[in-house]
Design a protein around this motif. Structure first.
Motif, short mmCIF file in Angstrom:
data_model
loop_
_atom_site.label_atom_id
_atom_site.label_comp_id
_atom_site.label_asym_id
_atom_site.label_seq_id
_atom_site.Cartn_x
_atom_site.Cartn_y
_atom_site.Cartn_z
N TYR A 1 37.33 33.46 44.61
CA TYR A 1 38.18 34.04 43.56
C TYR A 1 39.63 33.62 43.77
O TYR A 1 40.34 33.24 42.84
CB TYR A 1 38.04 35.57 43.61
CG TYR A 1 39.07 36.33 42.81
CD1 TYR A 1 38.86 36.62 41.46
CD2 TYR A 1 40.25 36.76 43.41
CE1 TYR A 1 39.80 37.32 40.73
CE2 TYR A 1 41.21 37.46 42.68
CZ TYR A 1 40.97 37.73 41.34
OH TYR A 1 41.91 38.43 40.62
N ASN A 2 40.06 33.62 45.04
CA ASN A 2 41.44 33.26 45.35
C ASN A 2 41.74 31.79 45.04
O ASN A 2 42.85 31.45 44.62
CB ASN A 2 41.74 33.51 46.83
CG ASN A 2 41.86 34.99 47.12
OD1 ASN A 2 42.13 35.77 46.22
ND2 ASN A 2 41.66 35.37 48.36
N MET B 1 40.68 30.14 42.68
CA MET B 1 40.93 30.03 41.24
C MET B 1 42.20 30.75 40.81
O MET B 1 42.74 30.48 39.76
CB MET B 1 39.81 30.70 40.42
CG MET B 1 38.44 30.50 40.94
SD MET B 1 37.89 28.87 40.49
CE MET B 1 36.19 29.22 40.22
N ASN B 2 42.65 31.72 41.58
CA ASN B 2 43.70 32.59 41.07
C ASN B 2 45.08 32.48 41.74
O ASN B 2 45.89 33.40 41.67
CB ASN B 2 43.24 34.06 41.14
CG ASN B 2 42.23 34.34 40.06
OD1 ASN B 2 42.58 34.59 38.92
ND2 ASN B 2 40.96 34.23 40.40
N SER C 1 50.35 35.68 45.88
CA SER C 1 50.44 35.57 44.42
C SER C 1 50.94 36.86 43.78
O SER C 1 51.32 36.88 42.62
CB SER C 1 49.10 35.12 43.81
OG SER C 1 48.12 36.06 44.13
N ASN C 2 50.97 37.95 44.53
CA ASN C 2 51.50 39.20 43.98
C ASN C 2 52.86 39.57 44.58
O ASN C 2 53.33 40.71 44.41
CB ASN C 2 50.52 40.34 44.22
CG ASN C 2 49.31 40.23 43.30
OD1 ASN C 2 49.37 40.58 42.14
ND2 ASN C 2 48.24 39.66 43.83
N ALA D 1 42.93 42.53 43.70
CA ALA D 1 41.96 41.53 43.24
C ALA D 1 40.74 42.23 42.62
O ALA D 1 40.26 41.83 41.55
CB ALA D 1 41.52 40.65 44.39
N SER E 1 41.21 43.30 39.12
CA SER E 1 41.35 42.35 38.02
C SER E 1 40.19 41.36 37.91
O SER E 1 40.10 40.62 36.94
CB SER E 1 42.67 41.58 38.17
OG SER E 1 42.60 40.76 39.30
N MET E 2 39.28 41.33 38.89
CA MET E 2 38.17 40.36 38.76
C MET E 2 37.00 40.98 37.98
O MET E 2 36.83 42.21 37.98
CB MET E 2 37.71 39.83 40.13
CG MET E 2 37.13 40.84 41.08
SD MET E 2 36.33 40.09 42.56
CE MET E 2 37.64 39.48 43.56
#
Ligand code: PFF
Length: 450
Positions: free
Chosen positions: A196-197, A199-200, A282-283, A301, A304-305
């Motif tokens: 997930y990370n 991609m994000n 990223s935050n 995460a 929001s996933m």
């Protein structure tokens, strides 16, 4: 553990042993503690020091503790005493067994508090309370939990009861079976979060932070923290691996088994780093925010996933499980000691030990709220327990183990026991006699001078 204490039976198989050792090693240390230690110590400098400590110090000490345990076949205190006597050395080596047991007891008190946080988060994530929340509100939820002595006490109590029941009833066989499925599943979920990370966002920055060599931050304190954590994460310096070794059959290859345990433990810790730091970056969160790090980053995460509530619930369930397989190994030696050395039955010993740990845990959790002003040499009770054990008790107990094997035991029989060829035997001797003990001492002295 698939063992029968009365007959001092052996592990049902070497696989069962690896599983129990990995179960003890992989726990909150990998997923909760490792990332926040990295964050507090400035990133890759800590990672490099940690890998160095694992390879050159942790690995040989793990082997040494198993070796002593396999020789002694008893609880850590009697094992050290008997093995020392059979080598013509003083029985006072049993002190090393005792400091190990005390270390485990102290660690469990705060370990259980964090286990309680994880339990609490199963319910929070599961009920969807993080859906769509930003980093501020996730952090506020965490702060509210810390501020509530009642909430922390309830979950710490639940965690401690789970641990006590498993140890008291002796259903460790069932745990061993469950671990075969759940531990690999934990690995899978970690990698899903890492995916997930990727991609994000934040992933490249996290990889840099963790692995780009930046030795400018390396100092005595970072080294000592890394050393302490290497002991903590491998469950060494605590008599636990000595106790596990006492159930080991002669046919188990100590070196290759230790290699498996160290590698699995390290992979899980590094994966946890890659699961957490991208979210931090990223935050715009602070990597140095301490013990709350996974609790203020991962829920963002999960919030929001897609299927975040399910993945998040499973994640906290699995780390709770990993924590329980470690906490039972922390409680067992104290229980065993009480059972063998006092007239108390196993059940009563478990209750007495658990209540003592539980009370100390309450003191630890109050340092987050009602007793936050109370400090011992500048540290709250929680931090003081953590530091005394990780930075002093574990390294010194482990140092004693490797000195015992390197300098006190008959070297020929160790060579046989390890089944080494001439070359690898020389290498082992250099590491066990010199490299590992001297490295521990250097780290210690440097950090004292800082
Ligand atoms: N190794 C465990 C972890 O990393 O979570 C914690 C632990 C268990 C430490 C057992 C010490 C121990 F004896």
């Amino acid at each position: 553990m698939a063992i029968n204490k009365q007959e001092h039976a052996q592990w049902s198989s070497s696989f069962g042993f690896v599983l129990a050792a990995v179960g003890s090693a992989v726990g909150l240390g990998n997923i909760w503690k490792f990332p926040y230690m990295v964050g507090e110590s400035g990133g890759s400098a800590f990672v490099i020091a940690y890998l160095f400590c694992l390879a050159l110090i942790g690995f040989p000490i793990l082997v040494a503790e198993w070796l002593i345990g396999r020789r002694g076949q008893k609880n850590p205190i009697n094992t050290y005493s008997d093995v020392a006597a059979s080598e013509g050395k003083s029985r006072s080596w049993s002190i090393v067994g005792a400091t190990g047991i005390l270390g485990g007891f102290l660690i469990l008190s705060f370990y259980s508090v964090i286990g309680g946080w994880a339990l609490n988060y199963i319910t929070k994530v599961g009920s969807g309370s993080f859906a769509g929340q930003d980093s501020d509100s996730v952090a506020a939820t965490f702060d509210a939990m810390l501020a509530s002595a009642g909430t922390l006490t309830i979950w710490h109590t639940v965690f401690m009861v789970i641990t006590a029941v498993i140890v008291g009833v002796g259903v460790t066989k069932g745990i061993e079976n469950a671990a075969k499925i759940l531990m690999p599943l934990l690995g899978v979920i970690l990698f899903v979060i890492v995916g997930y990370n990727v991609m994000n966002g934040g992933f490249g920055e996290a990889v840099n932070y963790l692995f780009a060599p930046d030795l400018s931050k390396l100092n005595g304190d970072v080294m000592l923290a890394a050393l302490g954590h290497a002991f903590f994460t491998l469950s060494i310096g605590m008599g636990i691996m000595v106790a596990y070794g006492s159930y080991l059959g002669r046919d188990v290859n100590l070196l290759s088994t230790a290699r498996t345990v160290v590698i699995l433990d390290t992979v899980i810790a590094l994966a946890a780093g890659l699961a957490i730091f991208p979210i931090i970056f990223s935050n715009g969160l602070d990597p140095a925010s301490g013990p709350g790090l996974i609790f203020v980053s991962l829920p963002i995460a999960f919030g929001s996933m897609g299927a975040g509530a399910i993945i998040g619930t499973l994640f906290f369930l699995l780390i709770t499980f990993a924590a329980v397989t470690s906490s039972i190994s922390l409680l067992e030696p104290t229980v065993e000691l009480l059972e063998e050395r006092t007239p108390m039955s196993r059940t009563v010993s478990t209750i007495v030990a658990s209540i003592a740990v539980w009370l100390l845990g309450i003191a630890a959790l109050l340092s987050f709220n009602l007793w936050s002003d109370f400090t011992i040499m500048g540290n709250g009770i929680f931090d003081a327990l953590d530091k005394v054990t990780s930075k002093f008790m574990l390294p010194l107990t482990g140092l004693a183990a490797i000195i015992f094997v390197g300098w006190q035991m008959d070297q020929r029989s160790i060579q046989q026991e390890l089944g080494l060829s001439n070359f690898t035997w020389q290498l082992w001797q250099i590491i066990a006699k010199f490299v590992a003990p001297i490295a521990v001492l250097i780290v210690f002295v440097t950090s004292l001078m800082n």
